[in-house]
Design an enzyme around this catalytic site. Structure first.
Site, PDB file in Angstrom:
ATOM      1  N   ASN A 177      36.289  32.907  33.635  1.00 18.86           N
ATOM      2  CA  ASN A 177      37.532  33.413  33.046  1.00 18.86           C
ATOM      3  C   ASN A 177      37.429  34.854  32.558  1.00 18.86           C
ATOM      4  OD1 ASN A 177      40.160  33.142  31.305  1.00 18.86           O
ATOM      5  ND2 ASN A 177      38.551  33.660  29.835  1.00 18.86           N
ATOM      6  N   SER A 236      44.871  35.843  39.575  1.00 17.57           N
ATOM      7  CA  SER A 236      46.102  36.322  38.937  1.00 17.57           C
ATOM      8  C   SER A 236      47.237  36.302  39.953  1.00 17.57           C
ATOM      9  CB  SER A 236      45.925  37.755  38.429  1.00 17.57           C
ATOM     10  OG  SER A 236      47.178  38.257  38.011  1.00 17.57           O
ATOM     11  N   TYR A 276      43.368  46.539  39.775  1.00 20.91           N
ATOM     12  CA  TYR A 276      43.146  45.215  39.157  1.00 20.91           C
ATOM     13  C   TYR A 276      43.461  44.097  40.146  1.00 20.91           C
ATOM     14  CZ  TYR A 276      44.124  41.161  36.151  1.00 20.91           C
ATOM     15  OH  TYR A 276      44.166  39.902  35.603  1.00 20.91           O
ATOM     16  N   LYS A 305      41.304  40.722  41.780  1.00 23.32           N
ATOM     17  CA  LYS A 305      41.728  39.314  41.756  1.00 23.32           C
ATOM     18  C   LYS A 305      41.932  38.785  43.179  1.00 23.32           C
ATOM     19  CE  LYS A 305      41.488  38.665  37.336  1.00 23.32           C
ATOM     20  NZ  LYS A 305      40.460  37.760  36.791  1.00 23.32           N
TER      21      LYS A 305
HETATM   22  N1  LIG Z   1      46.871  37.347  30.077  1.00 18.97           N
HETATM   23  C1  LIG Z   1      47.457  37.408  31.256  1.00 18.97           C
HETATM   24  O1  LIG Z   1      48.677  37.653  31.375  1.00 18.97           O
HETATM   25  C2  LIG Z   1      46.669  37.137  32.508  1.00 18.97           C
HETATM   26  C3  LIG Z   1      47.368  36.986  33.723  1.00 18.97           C
HETATM   27  C4  LIG Z   1      46.657  36.736  34.883  1.00 18.97           C
HETATM   28  C5  LIG Z   1      45.274  36.617  34.836  1.00 18.97           C
HETATM   29  N2  LIG Z   1      44.617  36.771  33.655  1.00 18.97           N
HETATM   30  C6  LIG Z   1      43.161  36.637  33.680  1.00 18.97           C
HETATM   31  O2  LIG Z   1      42.778  35.626  32.753  1.00 18.97           O
HETATM   32  C7  LIG Z   1      41.501  35.925  32.207  1.00 18.97           C
HETATM   33  C8  LIG Z   1      41.574  35.931  30.680  1.00 18.97           C
HETATM   34  O3  LIG Z   1      42.581  36.861  30.290  1.00 18.97           O
HETATM   35  P1  LIG Z   1      43.003  37.079  28.761  1.00 18.97           P
HETATM   36  O4  LIG Z   1      44.394  37.584  28.794  1.00 18.97           O
HETATM   37  O5  LIG Z   1      42.685  35.881  27.938  1.00 18.97           O
HETATM   38  O6  LIG Z   1      42.035  38.308  28.404  1.00 18.97           O
HETATM   39  P2  LIG Z   1      41.392  38.772  27.028  1.00 18.97           P
HETATM   40  O7  LIG Z   1      41.084  40.218  27.190  1.00 18.97           O
HETATM   41  O8  LIG Z   1      42.238  38.352  25.884  1.00 18.97           O
HETATM   42  O9  LIG Z   1      40.032  37.938  26.971  1.00 18.97           O
HETATM   43  C9  LIG Z   1      38.993  38.182  27.862  1.00 18.97           C
HETATM   44  C10 LIG Z   1      37.689  37.794  27.193  1.00 18.97           C
HETATM   45  O10 LIG Z   1      36.652  38.106  28.126  1.00 18.97           O
HETATM   46  C11 LIG Z   1      35.599  38.735  27.432  1.00 18.97           C
HETATM   47  N3  LIG Z   1      34.861  39.610  28.330  1.00 18.97           N
HETATM   48  C12 LIG Z   1      35.315  40.695  28.986  1.00 18.97           C
HETATM   49  N4  LIG Z   1      34.333  41.269  29.681  1.00 18.97           N
HETATM   50  C13 LIG Z   1      33.215  40.530  29.455  1.00 18.97           C
HETATM   51  C14 LIG Z   1      31.879  40.645  29.880  1.00 18.97           C
HETATM   52  N5  LIG Z   1      31.471  41.642  30.668  1.00 18.97           N
HETATM   53  N6  LIG Z   1      30.988  39.691  29.496  1.00 18.97           N
HETATM   54  C15 LIG Z   1      31.381  38.680  28.686  1.00 18.97           C
HETATM   55  N7  LIG Z   1      32.639  38.546  28.225  1.00 18.97           N
HETATM   56  C16 LIG Z   1      33.545  39.464  28.608  1.00 18.97           C
HETATM   57  C17 LIG Z   1      36.285  39.546  26.324  1.00 18.97           C
HETATM   58  O11 LIG Z   1      35.396  39.856  25.262  1.00 18.97           O
HETATM   59  C18 LIG Z   1      37.403  38.599  25.919  1.00 18.97           C
HETATM   60  O12 LIG Z   1      37.022  37.722  24.882  1.00 18.97           O
HETATM   61  C19 LIG Z   1      41.087  37.263  32.806  1.00 18.97           C
HETATM   62  O13 LIG Z   1      40.262  37.048  33.946  1.00 18.97           O
HETATM   63  C20 LIG Z   1      42.402  37.869  33.231  1.00 18.97           C
HETATM   64  O14 LIG Z   1      42.257  38.823  34.246  1.00 18.97           O
HETATM   65  C21 LIG Z   1      45.279  37.023  32.496  1.00 18.97           C
END
Ligand SMILES: NC(=O)c1ccc[n+]([C@@H]2O[C@H](COP(=O)([O-])OP(=O)(O)OC[C@H]3O[C@@H](n4cnc5c(N)ncnc54)[C@H](O)[C@@H]3O)[C@@H](O)[C@H]2O)c1
Length: 242
Positions: free
Chosen positions: A82, A134, A147, A151
């Site tokens: 994730n 995504s 980005y 994905k």
């Molecule tokens: N929020 C959205 O709208 C959305 C939509 C589509 C996909 N996503 C995907 O869902 C996933 C989670 O998104 P989110 O919105 O909860 O993001 P977020 O930024 O709130 O959380 C991501 C977490 O990943 C951790 N992280 C980042 N890089 C890291 C690394 N190198 N090593 C260890 N931990 C690491 C961060 O510290 C954070 O706690 C991501 O892959 C994101 O691309 C999110």
């Protein structure tokens, strides 16, 4: 009735906040023993959720953490990839350093985690891997050219890994979320003053996604209820269109 993930040993990356934190909570509620990994320090008051702090791009730290779990539990049943980062930029403003960082975290680290954990899963003849892609990789989105490429790579990787790992009893699927209301959402949209109502009007179900929506899909794909599903990309996007 037995819970969906009763006593499954699950690794979830990026679990300190946002979607990952909710996946950890959902999995624990569904009976899993969760190793919640993040590069940020965080605490958990849930006795089934064990925080592990490391950066997924640090191969030595990743190996040490996975071996620690494997030695303690004797197996790894589920990996949820994730953790991810996003830099939104129009084409003319894309910066190579940001693009390289996105590929290192969103693609290469995921590939190496699959490589390492699938070897450990194979020792117990099976497991389930869920990657977070995504909707932007499927539908496209302005400002997310770099980005969405990361994905898109996740989607391609999921399908090939599913075929390659099937003989070892390992299923590989991906969840492709639409826009999910998390901490990051507030940063990206509300701060930029982007017209979120316009985005919502293109979501057939008429609302943004929640971390719970994504966590529910991950729990199903990780569980034995999905035992005949592999190589699938499950859109959890409220039936969004471009
Ligand atoms: N929020 C959205 O709208 C959305 C939509 C589509 C996909 N996503 C995907 O869902 C996933 C989670 O998104 P989110 O919105 O909860 O993001 P977020 O930024 O709130 O959380 C991501 C977490 O990943 C951790 N992280 C980042 N890089 C890291 C690394 N190198 N090593 C260890 N931990 C690491 C961060 O510290 C954070 O706690 C991501 O892959 C994101 O691309 C999110």
């Amino acid at each position: 009735m037995e819970r969906l993930l009763e006593n499954k040993i699950c690794i979830i990356t990026g679990a300190a906040q946002g979607i990952g934190r909710e996946i950890a909570r959902r999995f624990a509620e569904d009976g899993a023993i969760v190793y919640a990994c993040d590069r940020q320090e965080f605490t958990s008051h849930n006795e089934r959720i064990h925080p592990l702090v490391f950066d997924i791009t640090d191969a030595a730290a990743v190996k040490a953490a996975m071996m620690q779990v494997f030695k303690a539990e004797g197996r790894i049943d589920v990996l949820v990839n994730n953790a991810g980062v996003v830099f939104n930029r129009k084409i003319g403003m894309i910066l190579r350093e940001e693009t390289e960082l996105m590929f290192r975290i969103n693609v290469i680290a995921v590939l190496e985690l699959i490589q390492l954990v699938s070897r450990l899963m194979a020792r117990n003849r099976g497991g389930s891997i869920v990657n977070i892609a995504s909707v932007t990789a499927v539908l496209g989105s302005p400002g997310q050219v770099a980005y969405s490429a990361t994905k898109g790579a996740i989607i391609a990787m999921t399908k090939s890994a599913a075929k390659e790992l099937a003989p070892q009893g390992i299923r590989v699927n991906a969840v492709a979320p639409g826009i999910v209301k998390t901490e990051r959402f507030a940063e990206l949209y509300e701060a930029n003053g982007e017209k979120i109502d316009e985005r919502i009007s293109r979501i057939a179900l008429g609302r943004l996604g929640t971390p719970e929506d994504i966590a529910n899909a991950c729990s199903f794909l990780a569980s034995n209820r999905a035992s005949y599903i592999s190589g699938h990309i499950l859109g959890v996007d409220g039936c969004a269109s471009i």
